[in-house]
Write a protein that holds these residues in place. Structure first.
Motif, short mmCIF file in Angstrom:
data_model
loop_
_atom_site.label_atom_id
_atom_site.label_comp_id
_atom_site.label_asym_id
_atom_site.label_seq_id
_atom_site.Cartn_x
_atom_site.Cartn_y
_atom_site.Cartn_z
N LYS A 206 0.82 -1.21 0.00
CA LYS A 206 0.00 0.00 0.00
C LYS A 206 0.86 1.26 0.00
CE LYS A 206 -3.69 2.24 2.63
NZ LYS A 206 -4.56 2.17 3.83
N TRP A 207 0.44 2.26 -0.79
CA TRP A 207 1.11 3.55 -0.79
C TRP A 207 0.19 4.65 -0.24
CZ3 TRP A 207 0.76 8.16 -4.02
CH2 TRP A 207 1.74 9.12 -3.67
N ASP A 208 -0.98 4.82 -0.84
CA ASP A 208 -1.93 5.79 -0.30
C ASP A 208 -3.29 5.12 -0.15
OD1 ASP A 208 -3.03 5.71 -2.82
OD2 ASP A 208 -2.86 7.86 -3.23
N GLY A 209 -4.34 5.90 -0.05
CA GLY A 209 -5.66 5.34 0.18
C GLY A 209 -6.22 4.52 -0.96
N VAL A 210 -5.66 4.64 -2.17
CA VAL A 210 -6.20 3.91 -3.31
C VAL A 210 -5.14 3.20 -4.16
CG1 VAL A 210 -8.21 5.41 -3.50
CG2 VAL A 210 -6.14 5.98 -4.78
N ARG A 211 -3.85 3.45 -3.91
CA ARG A 211 -2.81 2.94 -4.79
C ARG A 211 -1.90 1.96 -4.05
NH1 ARG A 211 -3.25 8.47 -5.56
NH2 ARG A 211 -3.92 9.14 -7.65
N VAL A 256 -3.53 -13.24 2.51
CA VAL A 256 -2.73 -12.10 2.96
C VAL A 256 -2.70 -11.06 1.85
CG1 VAL A 256 -1.31 -13.55 4.47
CG2 VAL A 256 -0.56 -13.12 2.11
N THR A 257 -2.20 -9.89 2.18
CA THR A 257 -2.09 -8.83 1.18
C THR A 257 -0.64 -8.41 0.95
OG1 THR A 257 -4.30 -8.00 1.73
CG2 THR A 257 -2.83 -6.49 0.57
N SER A 258 0.05 -8.02 1.99
CA SER A 258 1.39 -7.45 1.85
C SER A 258 2.48 -8.50 2.03
CB SER A 258 1.59 -6.35 2.90
OG SER A 258 1.60 -6.91 4.21
N PHE A 285 10.39 -4.65 -2.67
CA PHE A 285 10.39 -3.32 -2.06
C PHE A 285 8.95 -2.87 -1.83
CE2 PHE A 285 14.34 -3.68 -4.39
CZ PHE A 285 15.27 -3.17 -3.49
N SER A 286 8.78 -2.08 -0.80
CA SER A 286 7.47 -1.53 -0.47
C SER A 286 7.58 -0.02 -0.38
CB SER A 286 6.99 -2.09 0.88
OG SER A 286 5.72 -1.60 1.21
N PRO A 287 6.65 0.72 -0.98
CA PRO A 287 6.75 2.18 -0.92
C PRO A 287 6.54 2.70 0.50
CG PRO A 287 4.65 1.52 -1.87
CD PRO A 287 5.46 0.27 -1.73
N PRO A 289 4.74 4.65 2.91
CA PRO A 289 3.34 5.07 2.74
C PRO A 289 3.14 6.58 2.76
CG PRO A 289 3.53 3.28 4.34
CD PRO A 289 4.92 3.76 4.06
N PHE A 290 2.30 7.05 1.88
CA PHE A 290 1.88 8.45 1.91
C PHE A 290 0.85 8.66 3.02
CE2 PHE A 290 -1.43 11.48 0.58
CZ PHE A 290 -0.69 12.65 0.55
N GLY A 291 -0.01 7.65 3.25
CA GLY A 291 -1.04 7.73 4.28
C GLY A 291 -2.33 7.13 3.77
N ASP A 292 -3.38 7.26 4.55
CA ASP A 292 -4.67 6.67 4.20
C ASP A 292 -5.48 7.53 3.22
OD1 ASP A 292 -4.23 4.44 5.77
OD2 ASP A 292 -5.09 5.38 7.56
N GLU A 293 -5.08 8.77 3.06
CA GLU A 293 -5.79 9.65 2.13
C GLU A 293 -5.28 9.45 0.70
OE1 GLU A 293 -8.34 11.82 2.73
OE2 GLU A 293 -8.38 10.86 4.70
N LYS A 294 -6.12 9.75 -0.27
CA LYS A 294 -5.69 9.68 -1.67
C LYS A 294 -4.77 10.85 -1.98
CE LYS A 294 -7.51 9.88 -6.39
NZ LYS A 294 -8.73 9.99 -7.22
N PHE A 295 -3.62 10.53 -2.60
CA PHE A 295 -2.69 11.58 -3.03
C PHE A 295 -3.30 12.32 -4.23
CE2 PHE A 295 0.78 13.06 -5.72
CZ PHE A 295 1.55 13.78 -4.82
N LYS A 296 -3.33 13.63 -4.15
CA LYS A 296 -3.91 14.42 -5.21
C LYS A 296 -2.84 14.90 -6.19
CE LYS A 296 -8.15 14.40 -3.61
NZ LYS A 296 -9.24 13.75 -4.36
N LYS A 297 -3.20 14.87 -7.46
CA LYS A 297 -2.27 15.32 -8.49
C LYS A 297 -1.97 16.80 -8.32
CE LYS A 297 -1.65 15.42 -13.50
NZ LYS A 297 -2.25 15.08 -14.81
N GLY A 298 -0.67 17.13 -8.40
CA GLY A 298 -0.28 18.52 -8.26
C GLY A 298 0.95 18.79 -9.09
N ALA A 299 2.11 18.47 -8.54
CA ALA A 299 3.37 18.71 -9.23
C ALA A 299 3.48 17.80 -10.46
CB ALA A 299 4.54 18.46 -8.29
N GLU A 300 4.34 18.22 -11.39
CA GLU A 300 4.54 17.45 -12.62
C GLU A 300 5.26 16.14 -12.35
OE1 GLU A 300 3.38 18.00 -15.65
OE2 GLU A 300 2.26 19.67 -14.78
N GLU A 301 6.06 16.08 -11.29
CA GLU A 301 6.81 14.87 -10.96
C GLU A 301 6.40 14.37 -9.58
OE1 GLU A 301 10.97 15.67 -13.41
OE2 GLU A 301 10.96 15.68 -11.22
N LEU A 302 6.51 13.05 -9.41
CA LEU A 302 6.21 12.43 -8.12
C LEU A 302 7.38 11.54 -7.75
CD1 LEU A 302 4.30 11.60 -5.78
CD2 LEU A 302 3.42 9.81 -7.32
#
Length: 402
Positions: A206-211, A256-258, A285-287, A289-302
């Motif tokens: 898991k990375w964020d709330g949806v990815r 299991v998941t992870s 490898f595991s990212p 985590p950003f958190g439980d919220e969905k990361f919103k598109k903003g910057a051109e790079e992530l």
């Protein structure tokens, strides 16, 4: 038929299928198809009541031969009641009615099927189907317990709505499970007494709330191993990642998941296992985590940072006790043989199976595999593209010889 149930090596084996008078009798036709697909020769015996629902000709048209019906057949085959006991390797009765259970439990032989069952020298495989109230009747339950006590393979009926629109236990069990019980009865039990753990499928990190971070593994290869080992008599525990195939209830399943969850489940099981087959495509490898919220598109790079996960095969290989055996898998995009040999040494495995992924006929999401197999004694073989069921069966053959 499900890909991981499509075993083909049963040429020369014979099964006698008994069919009784239940609306579920029509499902016996599918059983004939399933067994014939494995190469098994199938004979059928229909009770008088069964012929009210299905006809002998239907079974003959699907390749069942001979098909018995009347107690006193017309012609020269006056010993048809003895034929299955002399020629068949297994006898399956599905569906079995309350009347047939009573006949079997009390040794009655007043129709062709009960005569054949009484003369059959091996345990029967019995799958009942009836109204829930009939199933729960004290007489039926007493007969059922008697048959189990005699060592017959007794498949409990399923729960749900029956043809009479009543809810409860009594409907025919899952057809795939009945098929597998019959197939097991045809299979030499060369893994009886062995306890096997299989890891299969992908992990999702898991990375964020949806990815999440993952891979396209379907778990088919591991499912083939799980079913093959069970058919050969082993007690099987499957640690399954997301999206992996259906497995019969006879196999203990741990979803299991992870990668962390898969490691914890496998680590808990491993000390009591005889064999471990590690087919899972575990994320290395595991990212972070950003958190439980969905990361919103903003910057051109992530930019996403990753942390390494526990190497399950290496860790449990290091903890391997005398008598335990390990089969590892190496999913590669190139240098398959070189990488498989490195993995064999680095992971303390007894065998490693390397396969090229990213092809339509091999690797992830394919029903077939092209593999390189090597073991701790230096034996090496390259196998051409073949069904994953065949790969699993042949690897287990090899492992039992180590």
């Amino acid at each position: 038929m499900l890909t991981h149930l499509s075993f083909k090596g049963f040429l020369g084996r014979r099964l006698q299928l008994g069919v009784c008078g239940s609306i579920a009798a029509y499902k016996a036709l599918d059983l004939v198809r399933m067994f014939r697909d494995t190469g098994t020769d199938v004979g059928a015996t229909l009770t008088d009541s069964a012929r009210q629902f299905v006809t002998p000709l239907s079974f003959e048209a699907l390749g069942a031969s001979p098909v018995f019906s009347a107690m006193y057949p017309v012609g020269d085959d006056v010993f048809g009641h003895l034929t299955p006991g002399e020629a068949a390797h297994a006898m399956l009765i599905a569906p079995a009615t309350a009347s047939t259970l009573a006949r079997l439990a009390n040794g009655l032989a007043d129709d062709m099927l009960s005569c054949q069952a009484l003369a059959f020298p091996k345990p029967l495989v019995i799958a009942p189907a009836m109204n829930p109230r009939m199933w729960h009747n004290a007489a039926t339950q007493a007969n059922w317990e008697t048959l189990k006590a005699r060592g017959h393979v007794c498949i409990e009926p399923g729960c749900g709505r029956t043809a009479c629109m009543e809810e409860g236990r009594g409907r025919l069990a899952d057809l795939n499970e009945i098929f597998l019980y019959g197939l097991r009865a045809l299979t030499p039990q060369d893994m009886a007494g062995q306890t096997v753990m299989i890891t299969l499928g992908p992990t999702r990190e898991k990375w964020d709330g949806v990815r999440f971070w993952s891979n396209p593994s379907s778990g088919t290869m591991g499912a083939c191993f799980a079913v093959a080992a069970w058919l050969r008599g082993a007690t099987v525990h499957a640690v399954t990642g997301p999206g992996t195939p259906w497995l019969p209830s006879m196999i203990s399943r741990y979803d299991v998941t992870s990668a962390k969850e898969m490691f914890e489940a496998a680590e808990g099981l491993w000390p009591t296992m005889d064999i471990g087959v590690f087919t899972a495509a575990v994320a290395d490898f595991s990212p972070i985590p950003f958190g439980d919220e969905k990361f919103k598109k903003g910057a051109e790079e992530l930019v996403v940072r990753f942390a390494s996960t526990t190497d399950i095969l290496k860790t449990l290989g290091a903890a391997k006790k005398e008598g335990q055996r390990i089969v590892g898998f190496a999913a590669e995009t190139s240098s398959m043989q070189e990488n498989a040999l490195k993995k064999l040494r680095a992971k303390n495995a007894d065998m490693v199976v390397g396969n090229i992924v990213g092809r339509a006929d091999s690797g992830f999401q394919s029903p077939t595999n092209e593999v390189f197999v090597t073991d701790r004694n230096g034996r090496q073989e390259e196998w051409p593209v073949q069904p994953k069921t065949e790969v699993a069966w042949r690897v287990l053959d090899w492992l039992l010889q180590l």
